[in-house]
Motif scaffolding. Structure first.
Motif, PDB file in Angstrom:
ATOM      1  N   GLY A  74       0.838  -1.263  -0.005  1.00 60.30           N
ATOM      2  CA  GLY A  74       0.056  -0.072  -0.028  1.00 60.30           C
ATOM      3  C   GLY A  74       0.863   1.199   0.006  1.00 60.30           C
ATOM      4  O   GLY A  74       0.658   2.232  -0.438  1.00 60.30           O
ATOM      5  N   ILE A  78       0.963   4.223  -3.169  1.00 56.43           N
ATOM      6  CA  ILE A  78       0.850   5.743  -2.980  1.00 56.43           C
ATOM      7  C   ILE A  78       1.981   6.356  -3.638  1.00 56.43           C
ATOM      8  O   ILE A  78       1.724   7.334  -4.621  1.00 56.43           O
ATOM      9  CB  ILE A  78       0.662   6.122  -1.495  1.00 56.43           C
ATOM     10  CG1 ILE A  78      -0.384   5.503  -0.745  1.00 56.43           C
ATOM     11  CG2 ILE A  78       0.463   7.726  -1.649  1.00 56.43           C
ATOM     12  CD1 ILE A  78      -0.515   5.796   0.619  1.00 56.43           C
ATOM     13  N   TRP A 100      -1.554   6.407   9.166  1.00 54.38           N
ATOM     14  CA  TRP A 100      -0.273   5.497   9.214  1.00 54.38           C
ATOM     15  C   TRP A 100       0.824   6.319   8.702  1.00 54.38           C
ATOM     16  O   TRP A 100       0.696   7.042   7.616  1.00 54.38           O
ATOM     17  CB  TRP A 100      -0.628   4.260   8.687  1.00 54.38           C
ATOM     18  CG  TRP A 100       0.306   3.258   8.660  1.00 54.38           C
ATOM     19  CD1 TRP A 100       0.841   2.745   7.707  1.00 54.38           C
ATOM     20  CD2 TRP A 100       0.833   2.881   9.854  1.00 54.38           C
ATOM     21  NE1 TRP A 100       1.724   1.711   8.174  1.00 54.38           N
ATOM     22  CE2 TRP A 100       2.051   1.915   9.562  1.00 54.38           C
ATOM     23  CE3 TRP A 100       0.721   2.996  11.168  1.00 54.38           C
ATOM     24  CZ2 TRP A 100       2.664   1.148  10.447  1.00 54.38           C
ATOM     25  CZ3 TRP A 100       1.549   2.289  12.349  1.00 54.38           C
ATOM     26  CH2 TRP A 100       2.220   1.454  11.899  1.00 54.38           C
ATOM     27  N   THR A 103       1.611   7.301   4.518  1.00 56.43           N
ATOM     28  CA  THR A 103       1.009   8.007   3.477  1.00 56.43           C
ATOM     29  C   THR A 103       1.847   9.222   3.639  1.00 56.43           C
ATOM     30  O   THR A 103       2.403   9.649   2.295  1.00 56.43           O
ATOM     31  CB  THR A 103      -0.305   8.657   4.150  1.00 56.43           C
ATOM     32  OG1 THR A 103      -0.993   7.506   4.859  1.00 56.43           O
ATOM     33  CG2 THR A 103      -1.111   9.606   3.421  1.00 56.43           C
ATOM     34  N   VAL A 144      -7.053  10.592   3.336  1.00 58.88           N
ATOM     35  CA  VAL A 144      -7.298   9.326   3.769  1.00 58.88           C
ATOM     36  C   VAL A 144      -8.330   8.954   4.472  1.00 58.88           C
ATOM     37  O   VAL A 144      -8.903   9.522   5.126  1.00 58.88           O
ATOM     38  CB  VAL A 144      -6.060   9.186   4.775  1.00 58.88           C
ATOM     39  CG1 VAL A 144      -5.915   7.488   5.357  1.00 58.88           C
ATOM     40  CG2 VAL A 144      -4.431   9.409   4.362  1.00 58.88           C
ATOM     41  N   LEU A 146      -9.878   6.871   6.796  1.00 56.75           N
ATOM     42  CA  LEU A 146      -9.680   6.350   7.857  1.00 56.75           C
ATOM     43  C   LEU A 146     -10.617   5.514   8.652  1.00 56.75           C
ATOM     44  O   LEU A 146     -11.775   5.935   8.850  1.00 56.75           O
ATOM     45  CB  LEU A 146      -8.864   7.343   8.967  1.00 56.75           C
ATOM     46  CG  LEU A 146      -7.815   6.978   9.683  1.00 56.75           C
ATOM     47  CD1 LEU A 146      -6.456   6.598   8.961  1.00 56.75           C
ATOM     48  CD2 LEU A 146      -7.492   8.201  10.797  1.00 56.75           C
ATOM     49  N   ASP A 170      -6.021   7.559  -0.416  1.00 47.69           N
ATOM     50  CA  ASP A 170      -5.550   6.646   0.449  1.00 47.69           C
ATOM     51  C   ASP A 170      -6.540   5.605   0.894  1.00 47.69           C
ATOM     52  O   ASP A 170      -7.315   6.092   1.899  1.00 47.69           O
ATOM     53  CB  ASP A 170      -4.612   7.160   1.330  1.00 47.69           C
ATOM     54  CG  ASP A 170      -3.981   5.882   2.351  1.00 47.69           C
ATOM     55  OD1 ASP A 170      -4.428   4.859   2.323  1.00 47.69           O
ATOM     56  OD2 ASP A 170      -2.914   6.274   3.106  1.00 47.69           O
ATOM     57  N   ALA A 172      -6.254   2.596   1.761  1.00 46.87           N
ATOM     58  CA  ALA A 172      -5.794   1.476   2.688  1.00 46.87           C
ATOM     59  C   ALA A 172      -6.529   0.800   3.676  1.00 46.87           C
ATOM     60  O   ALA A 172      -6.663  -0.466   3.845  1.00 46.87           O
ATOM     61  CB  ALA A 172      -4.588   1.768   3.321  1.00 46.87           C
ATOM     62  N   SER A 194      -4.022  -1.025   0.532  1.00 47.63           N
ATOM     63  CA  SER A 194      -3.080  -2.011   1.015  1.00 47.63           C
ATOM     64  C   SER A 194      -3.898  -3.223   1.151  1.00 47.63           C
ATOM     65  O   SER A 194      -4.914  -3.318   1.395  1.00 47.63           O
ATOM     66  CB  SER A 194      -2.720  -1.398   2.371  1.00 47.63           C
ATOM     67  OG  SER A 194      -1.918  -2.611   2.992  1.00 47.63           O
ATOM     68  N   HIS A 195      -3.103  -4.256   0.765  1.00 42.18           N
ATOM     69  CA  HIS A 195      -3.595  -5.576   1.058  1.00 42.18           C
ATOM     70  C   HIS A 195      -2.849  -6.333   2.125  1.00 42.18           C
ATOM     71  O   HIS A 195      -2.329  -7.565   2.083  1.00 42.18           O
ATOM     72  CB  HIS A 195      -3.574  -6.473  -0.296  1.00 42.18           C
ATOM     73  CG  HIS A 195      -4.372  -5.535  -1.374  1.00 42.18           C
ATOM     74  ND1 HIS A 195      -5.643  -5.447  -0.981  1.00 42.18           N
ATOM     75  CD2 HIS A 195      -3.871  -5.375  -2.341  1.00 42.18           C
ATOM     76  CE1 HIS A 195      -6.393  -4.712  -2.274  1.00 42.18           C
ATOM     77  NE2 HIS A 195      -5.276  -4.719  -3.103  1.00 42.18           N
ATOM     78  N   GLY A 206       0.935  -6.723   0.212  1.00 44.59           N
ATOM     79  CA  GLY A 206       0.343  -6.488  -1.313  1.00 44.59           C
ATOM     80  C   GLY A 206      -0.498  -4.870  -1.423  1.00 44.59           C
ATOM     81  O   GLY A 206      -0.448  -4.517  -0.172  1.00 44.59           O
ATOM     82  N   TYR A 331      -3.872   5.702  15.372  1.00 46.37           N
ATOM     83  CA  TYR A 331      -2.481   5.921  15.207  1.00 46.37           C
ATOM     84  C   TYR A 331      -2.128   7.212  16.160  1.00 46.37           C
ATOM     85  O   TYR A 331      -3.159   8.233  16.087  1.00 46.37           O
ATOM     86  CB  TYR A 331      -2.281   6.244  13.634  1.00 46.37           C
ATOM     87  CG  TYR A 331      -2.631   4.827  12.862  1.00 46.37           C
ATOM     88  CD1 TYR A 331      -2.271   3.823  12.963  1.00 46.37           C
ATOM     89  CD2 TYR A 331      -3.383   5.221  11.642  1.00 46.37           C
ATOM     90  CE1 TYR A 331      -2.540   2.684  12.085  1.00 46.37           C
ATOM     91  CE2 TYR A 331      -3.741   4.256  10.726  1.00 46.37           C
ATOM     92  CZ  TYR A 331      -3.298   2.968  10.979  1.00 46.37           C
ATOM     93  OH  TYR A 331      -3.665   2.114  10.264  1.00 46.37           O
TER      94      TYR A 331
HETATM   95  C1  LIG Z   1      -3.770   4.745   6.111  1.00 50.80           C
HETATM   96  C2  LIG Z   1      -2.872   3.718   5.708  1.00 50.80           C
HETATM   97  N1  LIG Z   1      -2.076   3.934   4.173  1.00 50.80           N
HETATM   98  C3  LIG Z   1      -1.142   3.149   3.917  1.00 50.80           C
HETATM   99  C4  LIG Z   1      -0.838   2.062   4.504  1.00 50.80           C
HETATM  100  C5  LIG Z   1       0.116   1.181   3.977  1.00 50.80           C
HETATM  101  O1  LIG Z   1       0.130   0.045   3.508  1.00 50.80           O
HETATM  102  P1  LIG Z   1       1.116  -1.218   3.506  1.00 50.80           P
HETATM  103  O2  LIG Z   1       1.380  -1.736   4.843  1.00 50.80           O
HETATM  104  O3  LIG Z   1       0.282  -2.280   2.591  1.00 50.80           O
HETATM  105  O4  LIG Z   1       2.501  -0.537   3.026  1.00 50.80           O
HETATM  106  C6  LIG Z   1      -1.492   1.748   5.505  1.00 50.80           C
HETATM  107  C7  LIG Z   1      -1.021   0.548   6.202  1.00 50.80           C
HETATM  108  O5  LIG Z   1      -1.634   0.126   7.358  1.00 50.80           O
HETATM  109  C8  LIG Z   1      -2.402   2.546   6.293  1.00 50.80           C
HETATM  110  O6  LIG Z   1      -3.040   2.113   7.062  1.00 50.80           O
END
Ligand SMILES: Cc1ncc(COP(=O)(O)O)c(C=O)c1O
Length: 412
Positions: A74, A78, A100, A103, A144, A146, A170, A172, A194-195, A206, A331
């Motif tokens: 993820g 971005i 997180w 971003t 984002v 959230l 974002d 995720a 995000s996977h 992923g 977070y």
């Molecule tokens: C808000 C947010 N953005 C981006 C990501 C990044 O994802 P990844 O862990 O797959 O890199 C996360 C992961 O927890 C997230 O919570």
């Protein structure tokens, strides 16, 4: 009423979900994994016919998107999206200060400058504060979405059009969510997902992007694969690929998500109602544009004043003991995050003014600080709780409120 569970009494429930379960398809995950194995070709090469290609098609269709492309995380989803949009050294990118670390890392890793904007009572970026953060160097906004809320995409898109800014959503946390009946991630130039293991649609690790532009799609495909040209588009890069095995699992997860998303939406509304029926807590504002809410966690705000000043952590522990689930806070806002310190990394020491610009302590984000302190957040497994049992959450909070003096006395 029995004593509080955290003080040795009987909990409100030891099984909040009853017999309800969120739908999963391990049978399909196994089937697709074996198909990929037997094919002998296990990568994400474009134009192939393996699991990666199939997942991208299915994921795009599910999200009402023209294109979907898998990448390795993820965070990199971005980062590649920003680079595909031509954003880089010296550019400024606006994002919420509560997210997180990924971003903001995606922004500094392309030598751009993250500009933090405070959040509001949705936990997402406050659109009223975006315009004053725009300078002549601003190139993009990253809203984002959230936990189980979505950022105000109507207002954000209006601002982006007014100032000619790109938008990378974002997503995720919000696989399967919809804004005004459109798949989330399809409203901006890119949606980045995000996977990773903790996410509601995951393959251990992923990521993926959605885009409506064929040109941008091919740029991502070039960027994930060493800058190769698979079309007229190519962008210098290293390798950000994913394997067909991860895609195979994602196909099974997506099949489950088709049935799960409406259930999560329905159960989430009932959980919100349970919070609005309880004393001294407040649900997050849900914007009208949200037509399906699917999230990574269930969050609400606790008011210590209504509990005689009881510390938020004591409230979270008491609630966890009453319903048998864990509760944390959001977070840490990025200027307090232990995982966000780009100014200390040599790679980012481009010049003094850049290092100053990326130093997190330059920011003040009072709303993010406040919600970090008093939010109550549980993992997305809570969305298995059916509407018929969500009153148990209200009962647990009422019980804690009625016996708050015992908790206050025990905390001394
Ligand atoms: C808000 C947010 N953005 C981006 C990501 C990044 O994802 P990844 O862990 O797959 O890199 C996360 C992961 O927890 C997230 O919570």
């Amino acid at each position: 009423m029995s004593k509080l569970a955290c003080l040795g009494g009987k909990p409100v429930t030891t099984n909040l979900f009853g017999k309800a379960k969120l739908h999963t398809r391990p049978d399909l995950e196994r089937k697709y994994l074996l198909e990929e194995y037997d094919s002998g070709v296990w990568d994400d090469w474009p134009g192939g016919n393996g699991q990666a290609f199939k997942f991208e098609k299915e994921w795009a269709r599910f999200s009402d998107s023209r294109f979907a492309a898998l990448v390795n995380s993820g965070t990199h989803a971005i980062q590649l999206a920003l680079e595909a949009l031509g954003i880089g050294a010296g550019d400024e990118v606006i994002l919420p200060g509560l997210t997180w670390q990924a971003t903001a890392c995606a922004v500094v890793d392309i030598n751009a400058i993250p500009i933090f904007v405070d959040v509001n009572d949705t936990l997402c970026i406050d659109p009223r504060k975006i315009e004053s953060a725009i300078t002549r160097n601003t190139r993009a906004i990253i809203p984002v979405h959230l936990y189980h809320r979505l950022a105000d995409m109507d207002k954000i898109l209006r601002i982006s059009r007014k100032y000619g800014l790109k938008v990378v959503e974002d997503c995720a946390h919000v696989h399967g969510a919809r804004w005004r009946k459109k798949g989330i991630g399809t409203l901006g130039d890119f949606g980045a997902f995000s996977h990773q293991r903790s996410k509601p649609m995951n393959s251990g690790e992923g990521g993926s992007v959605l885009t409506q532009s064929e040109e941008l799609y091919w740029r991502i495909v070039s960027q994930r694969s060493c800058g190769r040209a698979f079309s007229d588009e190519k962008v210098h890069n290293g390798s950000y690929r994913i394997s067909g095995f991860q895609a195979a699992i994602l196909r099974g997860q997506l099949a489950a998500m088709r049935r799960r998303a409406p259930v999560i939406d329905r159960n989430g509304i009932a959980l919100d109602k349970a919070i609005s029926d309880a004393p001294g807590v407040k649900l997050l504002r849900r914007l009208k544009g949200i037509t399906r809410q699917c999230g990574y966690g269930f969050a609400f705000l606790y008011d210590p004043r209504a509990y005689g000043g009881l510390a938020p952590q004591k409230f979270r522990e008491a609630l966890a003991a009453e319903v048998g689930l864990s509760f944390g806070s959001t977070y840490a806002p990025l200027h307090h995050s232990e995982l966000y310190y780009p100014h200390l990394k040599k790679r980012h020491h481009l010049n003094k003014s850049y290092t100053r610009a990326i130093t997190p302590s330059r920011w003040e984000l009072p709303v993010a600080d406040d919600v970090w302190h008093r939010s109550v957040v549980s993992p997305w497994s809570i969305f298995a709780c059916p509407p018929s049992r969500s009153h148990l959450l209200t009962d647990a909070i009422v019980k804690i409120h009625e016996q708050r003096d015992d908790l206050l006395a025990a905390a001394v």
